[in-house]
Design a protein around this motif. Structure first.
Motif, PDB file in Angstrom:
ATOM      1  N   LEU A   1       0.813  -1.220   0.000  1.00  0.00           N
ATOM      2  CA  LEU A   1       0.000   0.000   0.000  1.00  0.00           C
ATOM      3  C   LEU A   1       0.846   1.270   0.000  1.00  0.00           C
ATOM      4  O   LEU A   1       0.327   2.351  -0.302  1.00  0.00           O
ATOM      5  CB  LEU A   1      -0.931   0.002   1.211  1.00  0.00           C
ATOM      6  N   TYR A   2       2.135   1.161   0.330  1.00  0.00           N
ATOM      7  CA  TYR A   2       2.988   2.350   0.346  1.00  0.00           C
ATOM      8  C   TYR A   2       3.082   3.015  -1.032  1.00  0.00           C
ATOM      9  O   TYR A   2       2.917   4.230  -1.138  1.00  0.00           O
ATOM     10  CB  TYR A   2       4.379   1.997   0.884  1.00  0.00           C
ATOM     11  N   PRO A   3       3.376   2.277  -2.109  1.00  0.00           N
ATOM     12  CA  PRO A   3       3.431   2.939  -3.414  1.00  0.00           C
ATOM     13  C   PRO A   3       2.086   3.499  -3.859  1.00  0.00           C
ATOM     14  O   PRO A   3       2.039   4.525  -4.556  1.00  0.00           O
ATOM     15  CB  PRO A   3       3.919   1.833  -4.359  1.00  0.00           C
ATOM     16  N   ILE A   4       0.992   2.843  -3.453  1.00  0.00           N
ATOM     17  CA  ILE A   4      -0.331   3.369  -3.819  1.00  0.00           C
ATOM     18  C   ILE A   4      -0.592   4.680  -3.094  1.00  0.00           C
ATOM     19  O   ILE A   4      -1.161   5.628  -3.667  1.00  0.00           O
ATOM     20  CB  ILE A   4      -1.416   2.322  -3.495  1.00  0.00           C
ATOM     21  N   LEU A   5      -0.156   4.748  -1.847  1.00  0.00           N
ATOM     22  CA  LEU A   5      -0.278   6.008  -1.090  1.00  0.00           C
ATOM     23  C   LEU A   5       0.510   7.118  -1.773  1.00  0.00           C
ATOM     24  O   LEU A   5       0.023   8.253  -1.900  1.00  0.00           O
ATOM     25  CB  LEU A   5       0.223   5.797   0.336  1.00  0.00           C
ATOM     26  N   LEU A   6       1.714   6.796  -2.232  1.00  0.00           N
ATOM     27  CA  LEU A   6       2.530   7.803  -2.908  1.00  0.00           C
ATOM     28  C   LEU A   6       1.895   8.232  -4.227  1.00  0.00           C
ATOM     29  O   LEU A   6       1.946   9.412  -4.596  1.00  0.00           O
ATOM     30  CB  LEU A   6       3.935   7.250  -3.148  1.00  0.00           C
ATOM     31  N   LEU A   7       1.292   7.284  -4.942  1.00  0.00           N
ATOM     32  CA  LEU A   7       0.611   7.625  -6.194  1.00  0.00           C
ATOM     33  C   LEU A   7      -0.528   8.606  -5.935  1.00  0.00           C
ATOM     34  O   LEU A   7      -0.749   9.544  -6.719  1.00  0.00           O
ATOM     35  CB  LEU A   7       0.088   6.348  -6.857  1.00  0.00           C
ATOM     36  N   ALA A   8      -1.254   8.399  -4.833  1.00  0.00           N
ATOM     37  CA  ALA A   8      -2.317   9.337  -4.473  1.00  0.00           C
ATOM     38  C   ALA A   8      -1.746  10.731  -4.250  1.00  0.00           C
ATOM     39  O   ALA A   8      -2.352  11.749  -4.631  1.00  0.00           O
ATOM     40  CB  ALA A   8      -3.036   8.841  -3.220  1.00  0.00           C
ATOM     41  N   PHE A   9      -0.547  10.814  -3.633  1.00  0.00           N
ATOM     42  CA  PHE A   9       0.102  12.102  -3.425  1.00  0.00           C
ATOM     43  C   PHE A   9       0.457  12.765  -4.755  1.00  0.00           C
ATOM     44  O   PHE A   9       0.377  13.990  -4.895  1.00  0.00           O
ATOM     45  CB  PHE A   9       1.360  11.927  -2.578  1.00  0.00           C
ATOM     46  N   VAL A  10       0.879  11.964  -5.723  1.00  0.00           N
ATOM     47  CA  VAL A  10       1.246  12.516  -7.036  1.00  0.00           C
ATOM     48  C   VAL A  10       0.047  13.209  -7.669  1.00  0.00           C
ATOM     49  O   VAL A  10       0.124  14.374  -8.098  1.00  0.00           O
ATOM     50  CB  VAL A  10       1.769  11.393  -7.965  1.00  0.00           C
TER      51      VAL A  10
ATOM     52  N   GLU B   1      15.241  11.633  -0.245  1.00  0.00           N
ATOM     53  CA  GLU B   1      15.061  11.430   1.194  1.00  0.00           C
ATOM     54  C   GLU B   1      14.956   9.937   1.501  1.00  0.00           C
ATOM     55  O   GLU B   1      14.599   9.138   0.638  1.00  0.00           O
ATOM     56  CB  GLU B   1      13.798  12.153   1.683  1.00  0.00           C
ATOM     57  N   LYS B   2      15.255   9.577   2.738  1.00  0.00           N
ATOM     58  CA  LYS B   2      15.051   8.198   3.162  1.00  0.00           C
ATOM     59  C   LYS B   2      13.571   7.963   3.402  1.00  0.00           C
ATOM     60  O   LYS B   2      12.930   8.694   4.155  1.00  0.00           O
ATOM     61  CB  LYS B   2      15.832   7.930   4.450  1.00  0.00           C
ATOM     62  N   ILE B   3      13.030   6.945   2.737  1.00  0.00           N
ATOM     63  CA  ILE B   3      11.610   6.619   2.885  1.00  0.00           C
ATOM     64  C   ILE B   3      11.460   5.115   3.095  1.00  0.00           C
ATOM     65  O   ILE B   3      12.292   4.325   2.654  1.00  0.00           O
ATOM     66  CB  ILE B   3      10.778   7.058   1.656  1.00  0.00           C
ATOM     67  N   LYS B   4      10.386   4.746   3.757  1.00  0.00           N
ATOM     68  CA  LYS B   4      10.097   3.329   3.974  1.00  0.00           C
ATOM     69  C   LYS B   4       9.768   2.637   2.656  1.00  0.00           C
ATOM     70  O   LYS B   4       9.164   3.235   1.753  1.00  0.00           O
ATOM     71  CB  LYS B   4       8.895   3.174   4.928  1.00  0.00           C
ATOM     72  N   GLN B   5      10.150   1.363   2.584  1.00  0.00           N
ATOM     73  CA  GLN B   5       9.783   0.501   1.460  1.00  0.00           C
ATOM     74  C   GLN B   5      10.177   1.100   0.110  1.00  0.00           C
ATOM     75  O   GLN B   5       9.435   1.025  -0.870  1.00  0.00           O
ATOM     76  CB  GLN B   5       8.265   0.226   1.469  1.00  0.00           C
ATOM     77  N   ARG B   6      11.366   1.699   0.056  1.00  0.00           N
ATOM     78  CA  ARG B   6      11.799   2.329  -1.190  1.00  0.00           C
ATOM     79  C   ARG B   6      11.844   1.336  -2.353  1.00  0.00           C
ATOM     80  O   ARG B   6      11.475   1.681  -3.477  1.00  0.00           O
ATOM     81  CB  ARG B   6      13.172   2.987  -1.014  1.00  0.00           C
ATOM     82  N   ARG B   7      12.316   0.118  -2.086  1.00  0.00           N
ATOM     83  CA  ARG B   7      12.448  -0.835  -3.186  1.00  0.00           C
ATOM     84  C   ARG B   7      11.096  -1.151  -3.809  1.00  0.00           C
ATOM     85  O   ARG B   7      10.957  -1.187  -5.037  1.00  0.00           O
ATOM     86  CB  ARG B   7      13.100  -2.128  -2.683  1.00  0.00           C
ATOM     87  N   TYR B   8      10.072  -1.367  -2.971  1.00  0.00           N
ATOM     88  CA  TYR B   8       8.736  -1.655  -3.494  1.00  0.00           C
ATOM     89  C   TYR B   8       8.176  -0.434  -4.229  1.00  0.00           C
ATOM     90  O   TYR B   8       7.544  -0.572  -5.281  1.00  0.00           O
ATOM     91  CB  TYR B   8       7.794  -2.052  -2.358  1.00  0.00           C
ATOM     92  N   ILE B   9       8.380   0.743  -3.652  1.00  0.00           N
ATOM     93  CA  ILE B   9       7.877   1.966  -4.274  1.00  0.00           C
ATOM     94  C   ILE B   9       8.536   2.188  -5.629  1.00  0.00           C
ATOM     95  O   ILE B   9       7.863   2.491  -6.629  1.00  0.00           O
ATOM     96  CB  ILE B   9       8.120   3.171  -3.341  1.00  0.00           C
ATOM     97  N   THR B  10       9.873   2.019  -5.689  1.00  0.00           N
ATOM     98  CA  THR B  10      10.589   2.245  -6.945  1.00  0.00           C
ATOM     99  C   THR B  10      10.149   1.268  -8.020  1.00  0.00           C
ATOM    100  O   THR B  10       9.920   1.657  -9.177  1.00  0.00           O
ATOM    101  CB  THR B  10      12.107   2.113  -6.711  1.00  0.00           C
TER     102      THR B  10
END
Length: 496
Positions: free
Chosen positions: A233-242, A270-279
């Motif tokens: 859900l972390y990358p989906i949260l970031l997509l919502a921010f985009v 910046e250091k962020i959680k779950q960077r590998r999954y997000i990337t």
């Protein structure tokens, strides 16, 4: 005659999946021959379109919306891959190219189009304002094309050229967008003065940059502080921010494209959680949107109409490649004495056009500007010329100008990565005769304190290490060790 096929709720998934599959297969095949995959996606759309297999898609507003969503993700992804350390030395020339360079390209090309349209043998007749509008839609280099070509061809360029080109292409779309919107308004009303235009441009830039910075910081803080059980859900949260960043910035009269690019830079550094999954998620989504965007634009065009302006479009395209782009680059980089002739020539050549100019060309169509169909067809034709001529020769030009060098090794041969929040680092070691001199087991090796052997690679086999494992000449060891305080401080400073 091929029967026309239209999109419907029943067939859209079937047609879409076929288009995606064909695009990926064709793109992979074209890559072997050095043909830009994005060009092939565009051609696949044209092949399936109204003049090809008969698939009907003529809604410029829908194409514009798809392009807006796709560009938001593409620019954010490009920002995430942009590192402060890379762009810091080229920040000034990159910003000048993305602002003044776009303006100079639009002015020189617009005047040329106006001069050309006045000739008796041409089949277009555009007033000066419309000529400038046509030039403005294609005055920026295309971020999707530049990012995709530079990264897919894995070029390592001297003189910080790659970060400068990526910075320019990622940040010059807002300028071209604003010029396009202002010139559309000028074609419909002559009441706007130069002062109002300058104020509008300044507001778009300032609000867009400020919103991108603020929302980028908020995104980093929420990602790191919000504890989500499901890491997917972390990358989906970031997509919502985009999407939130783009839409809200646009709502407050800022430039959304600039905002998402700057927000991407903030998050990426910046250091962020779950960077590998997000990337991984963002990279896959970026490719998906690039394919969808180029396919839709290929479907939107009617090739037989494009051929009617082919001769004029060819002349405009040649002017942009040979005169317009080099003129703006050399003038913009004139104050920067450290940038020599060969880098300037290469930057001039990588003035790639792609999906962005075509998307911007839909704005006059939606606004009902006189001559909008001519603008769209000319821009589409020039985009194909640019991708064919420039896109296929980027590596060749870099080699001819002596600006390419071997790509530095990244990662390790074991395919192992560590989360960035872990204060450790990986390194590799190859067993030599000198290493075996003291003994042929791990317990005989004099490893530094705090360093452990994780894996031993022997040929194609991976061995779990223990103290009694006998080492052979040529074995590769994957070592894990604690970062020194100096390295930790350096990595933290790179984040600011």
């Amino acid at each position: 005659m091929i029967e026309a096929i239209t999109f419907s709720a029943e067939n859209i998934l079937l047609i879409g999946s076929v288009l995606l599959f064909v695009s990926i297969v064709v793109g992979k095949t074209g890559y072997r021959f050095g043909v830009p995959a994005l060009l092939l996606f565009l051609l696949v759309g044209m092949l399936f379109g109204s003049d090809g297999l008969g698939l009907q898609f003529h809604d410029a507003e829908e194409a514009q919306f798809i392009g807006m969503v796709a560009l938001s993700v593409i620019l954010f992804s490009g920002g995430m891959d942009t590192k402060y350390g890379d762009i810091r030395p080229v920040l000034a020339p990159g910003i000048v190219l993305s602002t003044v360079g776009v303006l100079l390209t639009a002015l020189s090309t617009g005047v040329f189009i106006w001069w050309l349209s006045g000739m008796s043998w041409t089949n277009i007749c555009l007033p000066l304002t419309t000529s400038l509008l046509l030039a403005a839609t294609m005055s920026s280099t295309d971020s999707a094309s530049v990012f995709a070509i530079l990264r897919s061809q894995k070029m390592h360029l001297k003189h910080n050229l790659r970060p400068m080109l990526e910075l320019e292409s990622g940040s010059n779309d807002p300028m071209a967008y604003m010029l396009t919107i202002v010139l559309i308004q000028l074609t419909q009303t002559a009441d706007m003065g130069i002062g109002a235009i300058m104020v509008q441009l300044a507001v778009q830039f300032i609000v867009g940059a400020g919103a991108g910075y603020i929302f980028g910081r908020i995104a980093v803080r929420i990602l790191n502080r919000l504890d989500i059980d499901n890491q997917a859900l972390y990358p989906i949260l970031l997509l919502a921010f985009v999407f939130f960043t783009f839409s809200l910035t646009d709502l407050i009269n800022g430039n959304g494209y600039l905002a998402v690019y700057i927000a991407g830079i903030i998050v990426g550094n910046e250091k962020i959680k779950q960077r590998r999954y997000i990337t991984t998620f963002i990279d896959g989504l970026t490719w998906l949107f690039q394919i969808i965007m180029f396919l839709c634009l290929g479907l939107l065009v009617n090739p037989h109409e494009m051929l009617q302006v082919a001769a004029v479009a060819m002349l405009i395209g040649v002017f942009m490649i040979v005169v317009g782009r080099p003129l703006s680059v050399f003038l913009c980089l004139l104050p920067f004495r450290g940038i020599t002739l060969r880098p300037k020539l290469f930057v001039s050549w990588v003035g790639l056009r792609g999906a962005v100019p075509i998307i911007f060309a839909t704005y006059p169509v939606v606004a009902g500007v006189d001559g909008a169909d001519i603008i769209f067809n000319v821009v589409f034709f020039i985009t194909i010329i640019s991708l064919v001529v420039q896109g296929t020769t980027v590596s060749f030009m870099a080699g001819r100008l002596g600006l390419s060098e071997p790509l530095p090794k990244t990662g390790n041969d074991f395919g192992v990565e560590l989360p960035e929040e872990i204060g450790s680092e990986l390194s590799e070691m190859t067993i030599t005769e000198d290493t075996l001199y003291a003994g042929d087991t791990l317990k005989d090796m004099n490893l530094p304190k705090g360093t452990l052997v994780m894996i031993v690679k022997r040929g194609d086999k991976f061995l779990v290490p223990n103290g009694s494992l006998k080492l052979l000449l040529g074995d590769q060891l994957l070592l894990i060790s604690e970062k020194s305080p100096a390295l930790q401080a350096e990595s933290q400073s790179d984040s600011f």
